[in-house]
Design an enzyme around this catalytic site. Sequence first.
Site, PDB file in Angstrom:
ATOM      1  N   ASP A   1       1.243  -1.367   0.281  1.00  0.00           N
ATOM      2  CA  ASP A   1      -0.093   0.177   0.071  1.00  0.00           C
ATOM      3  C   ASP A   1       1.014   1.622   0.605  1.00  0.00           C
ATOM      4  O   ASP A   1       0.304   2.321  -0.463  1.00  0.00           O
ATOM      5  CB  ASP A   1      -0.700  -0.046   1.486  1.00  0.00           C
TER       6      ASP A   1
ATOM      7  N   ASN B   1      -4.328  -2.194  -4.282  1.00  0.00           N
ATOM      8  CA  ASN B   1      -5.998  -2.838  -4.146  1.00  0.00           C
ATOM      9  C   ASN B   1      -5.736  -1.411  -2.877  1.00  0.00           C
ATOM     10  O   ASN B   1      -6.229  -1.273  -1.674  1.00  0.00           O
ATOM     11  CB  ASN B   1      -5.617  -3.668  -3.925  1.00  0.00           C
TER      12      ASN B   1
ATOM     13  N   ASP C   1     -11.888  -2.498  10.654  1.00  0.00           N
ATOM     14  CA  ASP C   1     -10.017  -3.453  10.537  1.00  0.00           C
ATOM     15  C   ASP C   1     -10.061  -4.861  11.873  1.00  0.00           C
ATOM     16  O   ASP C   1     -10.051  -5.977  11.456  1.00  0.00           O
ATOM     17  CB  ASP C   1      -8.596  -3.064   9.813  1.00  0.00           C
TER      18      ASP C   1
ATOM     19  N   GLU D   1     -10.995  -5.957   1.006  1.00  0.00           N
ATOM     20  CA  GLU D   1     -10.718  -5.839   0.045  1.00  0.00           C
ATOM     21  C   GLU D   1     -11.270  -7.533  -0.540  1.00  0.00           C
ATOM     22  O   GLU D   1     -11.165  -7.830  -1.447  1.00  0.00           O
ATOM     23  CB  GLU D   1      -8.883  -6.984   1.017  1.00  0.00           C
TER      24      GLU D   1
ATOM     25  N   HIS E   1      -5.467  -9.434   3.059  1.00  0.00           N
ATOM     26  CA  HIS E   1      -3.885  -9.917   4.295  1.00  0.00           C
ATOM     27  C   HIS E   1      -5.022  -9.998   5.780  1.00  0.00           C
ATOM     28  O   HIS E   1      -4.283 -10.304   6.029  1.00  0.00           O
ATOM     29  CB  HIS E   1      -3.460  -8.506   4.045  1.00  0.00           C
ATOM     30  N   ARG E   2      -6.081  -9.443   5.487  1.00  0.00           N
ATOM     31  CA  ARG E   2      -6.356  -9.845   6.922  1.00  0.00           C
ATOM     32  C   ARG E   2      -7.293 -10.700   7.353  1.00  0.00           C
ATOM     33  O   ARG E   2      -6.824 -10.942   8.606  1.00  0.00           O
ATOM     34  CB  ARG E   2      -7.408  -8.440   7.172  1.00  0.00           C
TER      35      ARG E   2
ATOM     36  N   LYS F   1       0.665  -6.235   1.913  1.00  0.00           N
ATOM     37  CA  LYS F   1      -0.852  -4.945   1.550  1.00  0.00           C
ATOM     38  C   LYS F   1      -0.176  -4.495   2.599  1.00  0.00           C
ATOM     39  O   LYS F   1       0.145  -3.471   2.056  1.00  0.00           O
ATOM     40  CB  LYS F   1      -2.165  -5.840   1.434  1.00  0.00           C
TER      41      LYS F   1
HETATM   42  O1  LIG Z   1      -8.728   6.204   6.592  1.00  0.00           O
HETATM   43  C1  LIG Z   1      -7.996   4.936   6.755  1.00  0.00           C
HETATM   44  O2  LIG Z   1      -6.830   5.193   6.068  1.00  0.00           O
HETATM   45  C2  LIG Z   1      -8.949   3.895   6.641  1.00  0.00           C
HETATM   46  C3  LIG Z   1     -10.397   3.977   6.860  1.00  0.00           C
HETATM   47  C4  LIG Z   1     -11.092   2.480   6.918  1.00  0.00           C
HETATM   48  O3  LIG Z   1     -11.741   2.558   5.610  1.00  0.00           O
HETATM   49  P1  LIG Z   1     -13.084   2.651   6.183  1.00  0.00           P
HETATM   50  O4  LIG Z   1     -13.604   4.321   6.196  1.00  0.00           O
HETATM   51  O5  LIG Z   1     -13.714   2.573   4.177  1.00  0.00           O
HETATM   52  O6  LIG Z   1     -13.714   2.259   6.921  1.00  0.00           O
HETATM   53  C5  LIG Z   1     -10.238   1.028   7.398  1.00  0.00           C
HETATM   54  O7  LIG Z   1     -10.352   0.040   7.050  1.00  0.00           O
HETATM   55  C6  LIG Z   1      -8.696   1.822   6.069  1.00  0.00           C
HETATM   56  O8  LIG Z   1      -7.848   0.020   6.217  1.00  0.00           O
HETATM   57  C7  LIG Z   1      -7.885   2.665   6.505  1.00  0.00           C
HETATM   58  C1  LIG Z   2      -9.922  -1.515   4.235  1.00  0.00           C
HETATM   59  C2  LIG Z   2      -8.636  -1.957   4.681  1.00  0.00           C
HETATM   60  O1  LIG Z   2      -7.509  -1.511   3.441  1.00  0.00           O
HETATM   61  P1  LIG Z   2      -8.029  -0.576   2.369  1.00  0.00           P
HETATM   62  O2  LIG Z   2      -6.811   0.945   2.856  1.00  0.00           O
HETATM   63  O3  LIG Z   2      -7.515  -0.712   0.958  1.00  0.00           O
HETATM   64  O4  LIG Z   2      -9.957   0.608   2.410  1.00  0.00           O
HETATM   65  C3  LIG Z   2      -7.784  -3.189   5.266  1.00  0.00           C
HETATM   66  O5  LIG Z   2      -6.302  -2.202   5.316  1.00  0.00           O
HETATM   67  O6  LIG Z   2      -8.045  -3.284   5.585  1.00  0.00           O
END
Ligand SMILES: O=C(O)C1=C[C@@H](OP(=O)(O)O)[C@@H](O)[C@H](O)C1
Ligand SMILES: C=C(OP(=O)(O)O)C(=O)O
Length: 432
Positions: free
Chosen positions: A52, A99, A319, A347, A391-392, A417
């Site tokens: 990422d 992703n 998460d 994901e 990944h999770r 990831k």
């Molecule tokens: O802003 C961020 O860094 C994130 C927000 C969350 O997503 P959502 O807001 O879509 O739930 C989380 O699931 C993602 O891994 C990271």
């Molecule tokens: C939802 C996730 O990732 P993303 O930042 O791609 O949304 C995650 O890391 O669980």
Amino acid sequence: MKEVPELHLEPYTGAQGRIRLPGSKSIANRALLLAALAEGTTVLRNMLDSDDTRHMRAALRQLGVQLQTRDIDGELQVEVQGLGQLFNCPQPQRLFLGNAGTAMRPLCAALAFSQGEFELTGEPRMAERPIGPLVDALEQLGAQITYQQQEGYPPLLIRGQGFSGHSVCIDGSLSSQFISALLMVLPYNQEDTLVTLTGELVSLPYIELTLAMMARFGVEVERISAREFRVPSQQSYQSPQQYLIEGDASSASYFLAAAAIAGGPIRVDGVGLQSLQGDKEFARVLAQMGANVEWGDEFISVSKGALRGGVFDLNSIPDAAMTIATTALFAEGTTEIRNIYNWRLKETDRLSAMAAELKKVGAEVVEGEDFIRITPPQQLQHASIATYNDHRMAMCFALLGFSDVGVTIQDPDCCAKTYPNFFHDFQSVCKK
Ligand SMILES: O=C(O)C1=C[C@@H](OP(=O)(O)O)[C@@H](O)[C@H](O)C1
Ligand SMILES: C=C(OP(=O)(O)O)C(=O)O
């Protein structure tokens, strides 16, 4: 058919040790973007080296930002020469963002108001993850964005240009990332902007994280009410010179749960009471389930307790909530995780993936539209767990290594990831 690599995790008899967490993905990708836009040079310390953040770094380089990386005693540092403004790219750019939601959404917003033409693409799953509410909001401020395949989803073609408008509404019911992305670019608006959040808001701590990081880079947002912000116009980000990225609180969850299940103590360093990340609250959920938790400003330590299930609304920690789903297999009684509809948009469709794989080990599972209810079996069964390029899924099912029969994880490398060394670190705290 291509063979899927597998990793067998033994029946482990205990878990103990100490882990220095890799940098937070959420903080790393925000810090990279803010440092790139800021005036001055920023050294980002404890940079996460994962898919990422590599996508974000590669995209910024393509957009003309100078980044220098160095390894100092195993710590990755990135020196970012800030542009002091939004991007300005004379040539059309095609950016591949894998992703990474934390790259796609903020870059979409930043590029919509930069000069140039940009195509944003990613892995096939990215084309199934919504971005419509963000695009709608950006269009209210004059952005020109075209969907290249399906309306509401990447890939996108962005014709960047300056923007104006004094108010914008944004729907926050599918992802907080849309709101974070919008907030981060609004300081460049010609006018002060009133932002109104609509819909049933999700993942709120990530919005707080965004506001805290904007403040650290010199930009203040005025909070008018729970659903309204005012972003003063024509502000510019200022480099804080050095920025230390916290350990990843979501990554911490796997180790803390391991300790709660299998003995401990396990201490994770890099996240604690002082953390900006909402996922630190995972430790409080573990405590409610019966684990013993000790907090420091920058560490959390857990040891075993008699775990019991319960009903938890985990909307604010989506998460780390996945780790509660597999921890539930080691708890007395039923565990229900509520208000997690947006698991379906990540994901993979995490609600149905989680239900399918938990059933394989013998759990009784009820999958609702926005909840999952898990009752562990008398005896967990061995299974080969499919991970859906998520990944999770791979990381939270590692906990099944503490069952009497162990577990097999398919495609363990998908953890790259956010945590490429996960299985190495995980096995280092497990006892055979
Ligand atoms: O802003 C961020 O860094 C994130 C927000 C969350 O997503 P959502 O807001 O879509 O739930 C989380 O699931 C993602 O891994 C990271
Ligand atoms: C939802 C996730 O990732 P993303 O930042 O791609 O949304 C995650 O890391 O669980």
